[in-house]
Design an enzyme around this catalytic site. Structure first.
Site, PDB file in Angstrom:
ATOM      1  N   LYS A 188       1.046  -1.267  -0.108  1.00 16.60           N
ATOM      2  CA  LYS A 188       0.012   0.002  -0.210  1.00 16.60           C
ATOM      3  C   LYS A 188       0.974   1.230   0.011  1.00 16.60           C
ATOM      4  O   LYS A 188       1.389   1.679   0.988  1.00 16.60           O
ATOM      5  CB  LYS A 188      -0.828   0.100   1.135  1.00 16.60           C
ATOM      6  CG  LYS A 188      -1.893   1.041   1.182  1.00 16.60           C
ATOM      7  CD  LYS A 188      -1.576   2.430   1.780  1.00 16.60           C
ATOM      8  CE  LYS A 188      -2.678   3.237   2.006  1.00 16.60           C
ATOM      9  NZ  LYS A 188      -2.045   4.762   2.007  1.00 16.60           N
ATOM     10  N   GLU A 264       8.535   1.407  11.645  1.00 16.15           N
ATOM     11  CA  GLU A 264       9.573   2.424  11.632  1.00 16.15           C
ATOM     12  C   GLU A 264       8.822   3.559  11.673  1.00 16.15           C
ATOM     13  O   GLU A 264       8.250   3.932  10.524  1.00 16.15           O
ATOM     14  CB  GLU A 264      10.518   2.127  10.392  1.00 16.15           C
ATOM     15  CG  GLU A 264      11.652   2.970  10.420  1.00 16.15           C
ATOM     16  CD  GLU A 264      11.725   4.116   9.664  1.00 16.15           C
ATOM     17  OE1 GLU A 264      11.572   5.325  10.261  1.00 16.15           O
ATOM     18  OE2 GLU A 264      12.055   4.003   8.719  1.00 16.15           O
ATOM     19  N   CYS A 298      12.888  10.847   7.972  1.00 14.57           N
ATOM     20  CA  CYS A 298      12.701  10.455   9.276  1.00 14.57           C
ATOM     21  C   CYS A 298      13.760  10.538  10.345  1.00 14.57           C
ATOM     22  O   CYS A 298      13.754  10.793  11.487  1.00 14.57           O
ATOM     23  CB  CYS A 298      12.198   8.936   9.430  1.00 14.57           C
ATOM     24  SG  CYS A 298      13.214   7.731   8.525  1.00 14.57           S
ATOM     25  N   GLU A 397       7.919  16.066  15.723  1.00  9.60           N
ATOM     26  CA  GLU A 397       8.495  15.682  14.212  1.00  9.60           C
ATOM     27  C   GLU A 397       7.785  16.687  13.264  1.00  9.60           C
ATOM     28  O   GLU A 397       6.749  16.624  13.148  1.00  9.60           O
ATOM     29  CB  GLU A 397       8.391  14.574  13.727  1.00  9.60           C
ATOM     30  CG  GLU A 397       8.939  13.965  12.641  1.00  9.60           C
ATOM     31  CD  GLU A 397       8.857  12.692  12.214  1.00  9.60           C
ATOM     32  OE1 GLU A 397       9.945  12.035  11.504  1.00  9.60           O
ATOM     33  OE2 GLU A 397       7.989  12.029  12.062  1.00  9.60           O
TER      34      GLU A 397
END
Length: 494
Positions: A188, A264, A298, A397
């Protein structure tokens, strides 16, 4: 190639936007589509199938039939290796097309797509394929009248939900070990950058991967993503994305069939510079660590922790280094910083810039939209000085080119500040003192630590995080652990 040559190639490119199920492209069952726009200039690239529960049911049934048939799952590892290596060669052969799709869809510089993302994708499949027939079982050290076999088996049907910042490379980190182990896979891709994932499905079939073994379902998280996470016949869910979504997927596993969930997730990585560091090299690394891939990484070194005695000197060098990291047209081979993936993400980044100002941090570089006349989504690399650990720009973040600068007085304080985060994905440190390098690297609670460099690695080393940055590891031989089950078989020899 030049900018004009890439633009000509882009104008001639044909886009595939359909889902791929049981070896063929097909529209979403409900006929829904969503528009795929390029962040370069806002133009419509194509319409993409918007899958939902009905498509998930078809894909899972197809994947399960393929797995149970044994055509792939029971194939000798050496034979799966050959097929996957053909897959890798096909991706390599279509490198320019895939790099162009990646840049048009996601906004990253074509030079990065062509030199990093696409080679990293086929190399991942190639390396993993080469390794699979070298993964051995074990024999338990038990009494002589028993034989204890420890074997590794494919888990079954794997759903891989991947992010938009490195669309093909992150997909390959999941699908390569999953397929190599003999699983069936449903990929996906993010709705923000689905085009390369859709394209490689045809290459997988051309390589000889049997129908049903590899499927691609584009669509949104609240529809196809949610349906995959709750489906009772999916054995493993592998995810890269935000920590918030990762927690939702863990809950879905508990609500359904306790499928294995490997995550992750987010990061707020510290980039630590001690007073004895080579400040010129450190400054170049700090600039690249926040500006590369538009800061949509990330592991971005978004928290600069610097010894107070050299802070002003270092920041002057970082600002100078960032002059080489200015946004430009992503199809220009000289561009190092491209477009933010879409307007939603650009607005999020600019909102955090305002939050930083409101919190009392000092905006000392960038922090504004640029190249607005192109119709694209571009943001200048940004530096906030005078940041405290309590500020949101230091803790949350942002996923954009926004650097928060904090100072420390000594090694102990640097370690405490670095670890003062819910995240633990990565960290970097600069020092010429060997003992300090070892002490600090060991003390940092992060899955990857770089010393006198930042954000390097290859397929030989595992990648993943501590704390709320996730669990499990991508890359290396450790990735096989996520997509297999260990079985103990006891045989009575008497």
């Amino acid at each position: 190639m030049s900018l004009s040559e890439w633009q000509r190639k882009a104008s001639a490119l044909k886009f595939e936007g359909r889902a791929f199920v049981n070896g063929e492209y097909r529209d979403a069952e409900g006929g829904q589509q969503f528009a795929c726009h390029s962040p370069i200039d806002g133009r419509l690239l194509t319409q993409v199938a918007s899958c939902d529960q009905a498509d998930v049911e078809l894909a899972v049934a197809s994947a399960r039939r393929a797995f149970d048939s044994g055509e792939w799952s029971q194939l000798a590892p050496a034979e799966r290796k050959k097929t996957l290596q053909r897959f890798a060669r096909l991706i390599e052969a279509h490198a320019e097309e895939l790099a162009l799709l990646e840049t048009l869809d996601m906004g990253k510089p074509i030079s990065d797509s062509l030199a990093l993302d696409i080679p990293g994708s086929w190399e991942c499949i190639d390396w993993t394929a080469e390794a699979i027939d070298k993964v051995y079982g074990e024999i338990a050290p038990i009494p002589a009248n028993q034989l204890g076999l420890i074997t590794r088996e494919a888990a079954g049907v794997v759903a891989a939900i991947v992010p938009w910042n490195f669309p093909l490379q992150m997909a390959c980190w999941k699908i390569a070990p999953a397929l190599a182990m003999g699983n069936s896979v449903i990929l996906k891709p993010s709705e923000k950058s689905p085009l390369t994932a859709i394209r490689i499905a045809a290459l997988a079939k051309q390589a000889g991967i049997p129908d049903g073994v590899f499927n691609v379902l584009p669509g949104f998280g609240h529809s196809v993503g949610k349906a995959l996470s709750l489906h009772p016949d999916i054995d493993v869910l592998a995810f890269t994305g935000s920590t918030g979504v990762a927690k939702v997927l863990l809950e879905a596993s508990g609500q359904s069939n306790m499928k294995r969930v490997w995550l992750e997730a987010g990061g707020k990585s510290p980039h630590i510079v001690f007073a004895d560091a080579d400040l010129d090299r450190a400054a170049e690394s700090v600039a690249a660590g926040i500006a590369f891939n538009q800061g949509e990484v990330c592991t971005a070194g978004s928290r600069l922790l610097v010894d107070a005695s050299v802070k002003d000197q270092l920041l002057a060098k970082v600002r100078q280094a960032l002059e080489a990291w200015q946004p430009g047209h992503p199809l220009d081979p000289q561009t190092r910083v491209g477009a933010i993936v879409d307007h939603q993400q650009m607005e999020k980044i600019l909102e955090y810039v305002q939050i930083g100002k409101n919190e009392g941090a000092q905006l000392s570089y960038g922090g504004v939209q640029t190249l607005a006349e192109t119709g694209g989504t571009y943001v200048m690399p940004t530096i906030f000085d005078g940041v405290s650990s309590a500020m949101r720009i230091s803790r949350e973040e942002i996923f954009g080119p926004v650097l928060s600068v904090l100072t420390f007085a000594d090694e102990r304080e640097a370690i405490a500040m670095a670890n003062d985060s819910e995240y633990g994905l990565a960290a970097g440190l600069w020092t010429t003192h060997l003992g300090r390098a070892h002490r600090v690297a060991k003390a940092l609670r992060a899955g990857s630590v770089w010393v006198n460099q930042y954000d390097v690695g290859d397929m030989t080393a595992p990648f993943g995080g501590f704390k709320q940055s996730g669990n499990g590891r991508d890359k290396s031989l450790h990735a096989f652990d996520k997509y297999s089950e260990l079985k103990a078989t006891w045989i009575n020899l008497e």
